[in-house]
Design an enzyme around this catalytic site. Structure first.
Site, PDB file in Angstrom:
ATOM      1  N   ASP A  29      15.747  33.004  67.507  1.00  0.00           N
ATOM      2  CA  ASP A  29      16.423  31.969  68.326  1.00  0.00           C
ATOM      3  C   ASP A  29      15.797  30.584  68.268  1.00  0.00           C
ATOM      4  O   ASP A  29      16.168  29.714  69.053  1.00  0.00           O
ATOM      5  CB  ASP A  29      16.453  32.364  69.826  1.00  0.00           C
ATOM      6  CG  ASP A  29      17.276  33.612  70.084  1.00  0.00           C
ATOM      7  OD1 ASP A  29      17.935  34.094  69.145  1.00  0.00           O
ATOM      8  OD2 ASP A  29      17.249  34.097  71.220  1.00  0.00           O
ATOM      9  N   ASP A  41      15.566  43.185  78.033  1.00  0.00           N
ATOM     10  CA  ASP A  41      15.708  41.795  77.589  1.00  0.00           C
ATOM     11  C   ASP A  41      15.191  40.819  78.631  1.00  0.00           C
ATOM     12  O   ASP A  41      15.006  39.637  78.339  1.00  0.00           O
ATOM     13  CB  ASP A  41      17.186  41.468  77.335  1.00  0.00           C
ATOM     14  CG  ASP A  41      17.765  42.278  76.200  1.00  0.00           C
ATOM     15  OD1 ASP A  41      17.111  42.411  75.161  1.00  0.00           O
ATOM     16  OD2 ASP A  41      18.894  42.799  76.362  1.00  0.00           O
TER      17      ASP A  41
HETATM   18  C1  BGC Z   1      10.328  40.142  74.618  1.00  0.00           C
HETATM   19  C2  BGC Z   1       9.109  40.676  73.932  1.00  0.00           C
HETATM   20  C3  BGC Z   1       9.351  42.098  73.474  1.00  0.00           C
HETATM   21  C4  BGC Z   1      10.593  42.166  72.631  1.00  0.00           C
HETATM   22  C5  BGC Z   1      10.926  43.560  72.192  1.00  0.00           C
HETATM   23  C6  BGC Z   1      11.524  40.280  73.732  1.00  0.00           C
HETATM   24  O1  BGC Z   1      12.659  39.902  74.427  1.00  0.00           O
HETATM   25  O2  BGC Z   1      10.132  38.795  74.971  1.00  0.00           O
HETATM   26  O3  BGC Z   1       8.039  40.657  74.829  1.00  0.00           O
HETATM   27  O4  BGC Z   1       8.260  42.587  72.754  1.00  0.00           O
HETATM   28  O5  BGC Z   1      11.693  41.630  73.336  1.00  0.00           O
HETATM   29  O6  BGC Z   1      11.288  44.372  73.237  1.00  0.00           O
END
Ligand code: BGC
Length: 479
Positions: free
Chosen positions: A198, A417
């Site tokens: 992103d 998320d």
């Molecule tokens: C988070 C990370 C995480 C990743 C996978 C992202 O949205 O910010 O901390 O490791 O997702 O779950």
């Protein structure tokens, strides 16, 4: 040879004595040789020929293949796998390869609950040794730019541009990652890096937000991505895939071409230019389905083109596969190598289960037709947080469609998320209303409801209820 001479007498002739023959490190690729000779008065001499296995050159061969997923097995992250297997029915997918997210500096070293980069690579060596002659591909997400996730809050990071973030990104994050990945013992692994989810797309569409504007004006995103590419591409067995949003973000012409231009100008400024990129990934951690089976961008209803519907909203793409393939063609026109490959994150874009339409709607009203026909059951394609009703998508595999290197699972299913309400934490994670089921939206989701599941933990943490729903709504269904 050590020792350089040995003496056998009538007293010890019968006892073995060891000799170590060693070869100095050299730069050639030839095997060194030596002969050890034994002689004794009145006996015929004996000799032993010694051959060194030279460690220079391509043994084992370090190659940079066109598609690192082709013919390879995927690394199973034991930390994720254990959590998945502990859920009812989770065994069915617990041996699938998912992304290893280096989402903060401390993730490089790891913690008691999540292993660090070196431990993952060591485990990858174990898995590679156990799978016969097939290569092993491990996917590592590079995700820590300063002002990270500048248009949202749930994955804000630890670094800020205003607080020396770009330098810290280089020296405390990218440099140590590159140093570890470059260790010779890992040279036989294929390391696929997913670069900065992103980030560059936010410089195209979200400059009305101060943190994105700062990311653009300071050059921090562009310079950070260039730095990452320079360091990672320099390692022969590392592959680089830049994140390219998804169709529900970049699918409009006003975003599509400018994004491709920004990718091209960014990469042209790296040391190796366009050679430093192996491909792009779309739909990372998103929910856009690969295909809308019941309509295409050319479908008309009652003489109205589908683009005019509220759901499609003049987008030029209705699904992810068509977008990824078209975006690849445009990238190649802008200067990228003709053999770049696309990845699509299919971990949560399945949209199966009881709510999946089995056939196109028979309605002659355009909006009704689209809403009843689409498999994407979100309120809006701009929704992205813990989407209610989503299911696991296509299982990862190489060469699934023209222009694609692989379907991959970068977002590990079951990891949140973002939290549905503010939760204090020391990971730099904020609270984004798009993760609150009660939120009624903003301009980036057409002021629709968020569609998020309730009671979610902060991003990256285990969200059991979501995992169970993803299993239940898997498409293709689980066997
Ligand atoms: C988070 C990370 C995480 C990743 C996978 C992202 O949205 O910010 O901390 O490791 O997702 O779950």
């Amino acid at each position: 040879m050590s020792p350089s001479t040995l003496t056998f007498t009538t007293a010890n002739w019968n006892t073995a004595q060891n000799v170590t023959v060693s070869a100095a490190q050299d730069a050639d690729e030839a095997n060194g040789t030596a002969t050890v000779a034994a002689a004794a008065t009145g006996h015929t001499g004996a000799s032993v020929a010694v051959t060194e296995a030279d460690d220079d050159g391509d043994t084992p061969p370090i190659t940079h293949v066109d598609n690192p997923y082709d013919g390879a097995d995927g690394y199973v992250n034991p930390d994720w796998s254990t959590k998945a297997a502990a859920e009812p029915g989770g065994d069915a997918i617990a041996d699938i390869s998912t992304g290893v997210w280096l989402d903060r500096i401390a993730a490089i070293a790891g913690s008691s609950s999540a292993r660090g980069l070196r431990a993952h690579l060591d485990e990858a060596l174990v898995q590679d040794a156990a799978n016969g002659s097939r290569p092993l591909t491990i996917q590592v997400v590079i995700y820590n730019l300063p002002n990270r996730d500048c248009s949202a809050l749930s994955s804000n990071g630890e670094l800020l541009i205003a607080e020396n973030g770009l330098n810290r990104y280089k020296t405390e994050y990218i440099d140590p990652i590159a140093a570890i990945m470059g260790e010779s013992k890992y040279a036989g692994l294929r390391i696929s890096t997913i670069i900065e989810i992103d980030s560059l797309p936010n410089l195209v569409t979200n400059l009305n937000l101060a943190k994105c504007q700062e990311a653009k004006d300071s050059g921090a995103y562009v310079n950070g991505v260039r730095y990452a590419l320079d360091k990672l591409h320099a390692i022969k067995n590392v592959y680089t895939y830049i994140d390219a949003g998804h169709h529900g973000w970049l699918g409009w012409d006003s975003n599509f071409g400018p994004s491709a231009d920004l990718f091209a100008s960014t990469v042209a400024g790296t040391a190796a230019g366009f050679d430093s990129v192996d491909g792009f990934i779309t739909n990372t951690a998103n929910y856009s389905p690969l295909r809308e089976p019941h309509f295409t961008i050319n479908t008309t209803v009652n003489n109205q083109n589908i683009r005019q519907s509220e759901w499609v909203d003049w987008n030029f793409y209705v699904d992810e596969l068509s977008f990824a393939q078209a975006f690849r063609n445009t990238l190649i026109q802008k200067g990228f190598k003709s053999n770049i490959g696309m990845l699509v994150d299919t971990s949560r874009n399945g949209w199966g289960g009881a709510a999946r339409p089995a056939a196109p709607s028979t309605s002659t009203d355009l909006n009704t037709f689209v809403d009843q026909s689409r498999v994407d059951r979100r309120y809006h394609a701009g929704n992205w947080c813990n989407q209610s009703g989503a299911g696991l998508g296509e299982r990862p595999r190489a060469n699934p469609a023209t222009g694609l290197d692989a379907y991959v699972w970068i977002k590990p299913p079951g990891e949140s998320d973002g939290s549905s309400k503010p939760i204090p934490n020391n990971e730099g994670k904020g609270f984004d209303e798009m993760c609150d089921p009660a939120y009624e939206g903003n301009e980036r989701n057409g002021h629709n409801r968020s569609g998020a599941l309730p009671d979610a933990p902060i991003s990256g943490q285990w969200f059991s209820a979501q995992f169970r729903q993803l299993l239940q709504n898997a498409y293709p269904p689980l066997p």
